[in-house]
Design an enzyme around this catalytic site. Structure first.
Site, PDB file in Angstrom:
ATOM      1  N   GLU A 406       0.767  -1.134  -0.054  1.00 38.21           N
ATOM      2  CA  GLU A 406       0.005   0.010  -0.118  1.00 38.21           C
ATOM      3  C   GLU A 406       0.754   1.263  -0.150  1.00 38.21           C
ATOM      4  OE1 GLU A 406      -4.108  -1.706   1.888  1.00 38.21           O
ATOM      5  OE2 GLU A 406      -2.921  -0.294   3.150  1.00 38.21           O
ATOM      6  N   GLU A 503      -6.993  -7.712  -1.677  1.00 39.38           N
ATOM      7  CA  GLU A 503      -7.573  -7.554  -0.264  1.00 39.38           C
ATOM      8  C   GLU A 503      -8.817  -7.076  -0.150  1.00 39.38           C
ATOM      9  OE1 GLU A 503      -5.552  -5.044   2.727  1.00 39.38           O
ATOM     10  OE2 GLU A 503      -3.811  -5.669   2.149  1.00 39.38           O
TER      11      GLU A 503
END
Length: 828
Positions: A406, A503
């Protein structure tokens, strides 16, 4: 982070009798076992096991309670803030004057440490692998336990001439020659001042392959790379992911006979598989595909995300790993993403994945943060990446290296409120760390698998935009992470029709039997201090209530413990149903493009396992117990599955298949009223073609027509179940589609259950009987370790047989005594 506690390691060595080594080979002496352990001012002194850490040593000696009990993560913060010293005395087991090199090897020190021997500083460490494991300082699913200790092996090794440090093998398939080959890399520490010549023989008996090479080791770090061509007259069985074929490996012996020094014989397993990450244009869609081809075959990636199995890594045994990974395979998963805020897992983790066919998306350990790029730090990172790639690249299970978790998104979305004027500096640092250092090392060390810089990423589009895309969540490129706790999770239209969902998830509470071990009676309420303290995700407990409230009635029992247990049950039902809906959406999107979006080729929900006993996104509780989500996953990840959804009043059913051949099947659609076990109508559509490795529409009917056809059913009074049946025992799980929220269901009656238990060899047979339809039937046997063949199911027949697979010895009487049966109508 506050100050880093220092961990001095004191070793006192005395001369001892020289050891004898076989044929002039290296001497190795383990320093595992009992060491002295003391805090900074010497007020706490105890024996501690190595490998181990301070917390587990204190717990084993009875000086602290279970660190996971109640509020101990706060109570025991003093442990992490103190300095601790490990020390021991040992006799050098050999005459060090005989050896050109003697090494003191620490496989893993956590983390900021000074190492002394006979009061002389030998070295310092500041990188656990080589760097902090971030989630030690807490995450939204775990506690803060920054551990200290010698968490991996420690040993003394002595050698002359040369010593083998790394040995790896990677396979390649030459299409033009239709031939497999193995690249074998051996890295030596060569202590001789002159080059050392010799012969290396590689033998793979089952493939009738034997080759001998002349080699020369150069002083320093001597590297030997050999290319072994596999005998073309032998049939090579490739390694396949779970559900797509066998995980065949071949025994291989590599023998080094050098002109000086000793002979080395290395036994290993050779696996043959290729992996490609395909990013190419898709007709009818802007952007690029993002999918994996294994051995030339496109594979839909289905599974979850892996986090560290314990805050205290020395407690993670082979059995712990086997149980969790086998549970993933048993739920029809073929992949896990090792998340970048945890640890590079131990060798056994990857060995098991090789053995059972679990593909690994391997993040490097950088997550949700900005990192420095000074020379000292970059050197530490380069050493870490080089070490991990060399250690792990032989594993066929690893299919991808990913630079971070991320961090591309963090800069693109400006999570850290970087002033616009400074943005270029951070972008430059990002490229310096992940591209010019990590990526360069990976490409040099391993040419057998792909690399991406971040997750989520736009893949090649991110590269085109200078490695930092404007929107890393773009559904037309790469992978996405997606979380939405406010919208109704049964509404499939809120989910991104992405190329790859790496995710996504929803929280639930673990079973009462799991919570009970680390709590006391006053904690057993959804709003207790304990319940609030265990929830590390902001508003997490309220978000679960809100999501439950969309479709279920909240518990109103006046018995506080029953109310708490009902809440736990409902959070698990909600989580299972939410992730079922989202995963099925990703699976049925794999073969279609709708308004430029689709061709989804991966679904990895967050998260597989738990690090402690707390509410989280996991489907496996701490200790390995299956939540209802994991039982649902076994069905929604099945190789053959019918999936239903509604769009503008029309019911669509898709046939989803991971099978390698087309199949002609019968689709059975059954409609029940909630008030009767007798179906109101049954439809069998024969000759339905479900295509290999695709998702195709196989049924379409307006809900109004269906309700009218089925004796004037209403949305609130009826429920649909459906399955696919073929020849030779081929059958999908039975799926369900609710026509209304269950809080609005009309005709649901409290069912009277009976259950009989009998033993059959090593398993136990539970025969359930019900007097009425029962939604989300949950079987729970408390602390008895094991799993059921099915759980959380919609019971529409009077009798159902469920198998219990124990993980430890148990008995019929114990199971009967521990059994709790719950269905939705039991929640009051």
């Amino acid at each position: 982070m506050g100050r880093a506690a220092l961990l001095p390691l004191l070793l006192v060595a005395a001369a001892g009798r020289a050891g004898v080594s076989a044929a002039g080979g290296p001497e190795v002496r383990s320093l595992r076992g009992s060491w002295w352990l003391a805090n900074g001012n010497g007020s706490v002194v105890l024996r501690g096991e190595v490998p181990g850490c301070v917390h587990t040593a204190l717990h084993r000696r009875g000086l602290i309670q279970d660190p996971y009990y109640r509020f101990n993560d706060v109570t025991y913060r003093w442990i992490s803030l103190d300095n601790w010293t490990y020390s021991r005395t040992f006799k050098t087991p050999f005459d060090d004057r005989k050896w050109q090199k003697v090494n003191l090897v620490f496989e893993g020190v956590d983390t900021v440490a000074q190492i002394l021997i006979n009061n002389i500083t030998l070295g310092r460490t500041d990188n656990m692998f080589n760097r902090y494991e971030q989630c030690s300082f807490s995450w939204d699913w775990g506690p803060s336990f920054p551990t200290q200790g010698i968490w991996k092996d420690v040993r003394i090794e002595a050698y002359n001439h040369y010593h083998l440090i790394y040995f790896s093998l990677t396979s390649f398939f030459e299409k033009s020659a239709q031939q497999w080959s193995l690249e074998i890399e051996s890295i030596f520490d060569v202590v001789s001042s002159k080059p050392i010549a010799g012969l290396v023989t590689v033998n793979i008996p089952k493939l009738q392959t034997q080759q001998t090479f002349s080699v020369k080791l150069q002083p320093g770090e001597g590297s030997v790379v050999l290319l072994v061509n596999i005998n073309k007259s032998s049939t090579v069985e490739a390694w396949w992911p779970n559900g797509h074929g066998k995980q065949t490996g071949y025994n291989m012996t590599t023998t080094f006979i050098m002109e000086a020094g000793y002979q080395i014989e290395k036994s290993s397993k050779a696996y043959f598989r290729t992996v490609e990450l395909v990013q190419e244009p898709i007709p009818g869609s802007p952007g690029l595909s993002f999918y994996f081809r294994i051995n030339g075959r496109p594979i839909f990636i289905k599974g979850s995300n892996w986090i560290p199995a314990d805050s205290f890594q020395d407690r993670v045994t082979y059995d712990t790993l086997w149980l969790l990974l086998k549970s993933a395979a048993d739920a029809n998963m073929n992949a896990l993403r090792v998340w970048g805020g945890g640890v590079y897992e131990q060798d056994e983790f990857y060995d098991i994945c090789d053995e059972i066919g679990i593909m690994i998306w391997q993040d490097f350990m950088f997550a949700c943060a900005l990192y420095p790029t000074d020379q000292y730090y970059l050197e530490s990172v380069r050493a870490e990446v080089s070490h991990q790639v060399r250690r792990l690249k032989s594993h066929p299970s690893i299919i991808l290296w990913s630079g971070n978790n991320e961090n591309e998104a963090a800069i693109a979305s400006n999570w850290f409120s970087i002033p616009y004027a400074d943005r270029e500096v951070y972008i430059k640092d990002y490229v310096m760390l992940y591209v010019k250092n990590i990526r360069e090392i990976v490409l040099t060390e391993d040419k057998s698998r792909p690399f991406i810089a971040s997750s989520p990423t736009n893949g090649l589009e991110s590269v085109k935009e200078g490695w930092l895309s404007q929107n890393p969540y773009d559904t037309h490129y790469g992978d996405t992470h997606f979380y939405d706790y406010s919208n109704d999770c049964w509404n499939w239209t809120v989910y991104p029709k992405t190329r790859f969902a790496s995710e996504y998830g929803f929280q639930s509470w673990p079973s009462f039997s799991t919570i009970e071990k680390v709590s006391s009676t006053e904690d057993w309420s959804y709003t207790s201090n304990f319940s609030l303290h265990r929830q590390h995700h902001e508003n997490g407990n309220d978000q679960m209530l809100q999501q439950i409230g969309h479709h279920f009635k909240l518990p109103q029992s006046t018995d506080p413990i029953k109310k708490f247990k009902d809440m736990i049950y409902l959070t698990q039902v909600m989580q299972a149903q939410c992730i079922k809906t989202e995963t099925e959406f990703y699976r049925f999107s794999q073969s279609e493009i709708i308004r430029g979006e689709g061709h989804t080729m991966g679904a990895l929900y967050w998260q597989l396992n738990d690090i402690w006993q707390a509410p989280s996104w996991a489907s496996l509780e701490y200790g390995g117990k299956w939540k209802l989500l994991h039982y649902f996953a076994q069905n929604f990840l099945a190789p053959l599955l019918p999936v239903a959804y509604e769009d503008k009043g029309v019911l669509y059913i898709y046939g989803v298949s991971d099978l390698h051949a087309d199949h002609k099947l019968t689709l059975r659609v059954i409609v029940h009223t909630w008030s009767s076990l007798e179906p109101v109508c049954t439809l069998a559509k024969e000759g339905v073609t479900v295509k290999a490795q695709s998702a195709v529409p196989i049924y379409k009917e307006s809900i109004d027509d269906l309700l009218e056809r089925c004796r004037n059913c209403t949305r609130k009074s009826c429920v649909i179940t459906f399955c696919l049946v073929g020849e030779g025992g081929l059958q999908s799980p039975t799926n369900h589609h609710f026509l209304s929220s269950l809080k609005d269901a009309v005709g649901l009656e409290k069912s009277h259950f009976s259950a009989s238990v009998s033993q059959q060899d090593d398993i136990y047979i539970f025969v359930l009987q019900t007097t009425a339809i029962a939604p989300f039937v949950s079987l729970d046997v408390g602390n008895i370790k094991g799993r059921f063949s099915d759980n959380g199911f919609l019971m529409t027949e009077q009798k159902k047989v469920v198998v219990f697979y124990p993980w430890e010895p148990t008995g019929v009487e114990e199971l009967e005594k521990s059994l709790t049966l719950t269905s939705l109508v039991d929640v009051v």
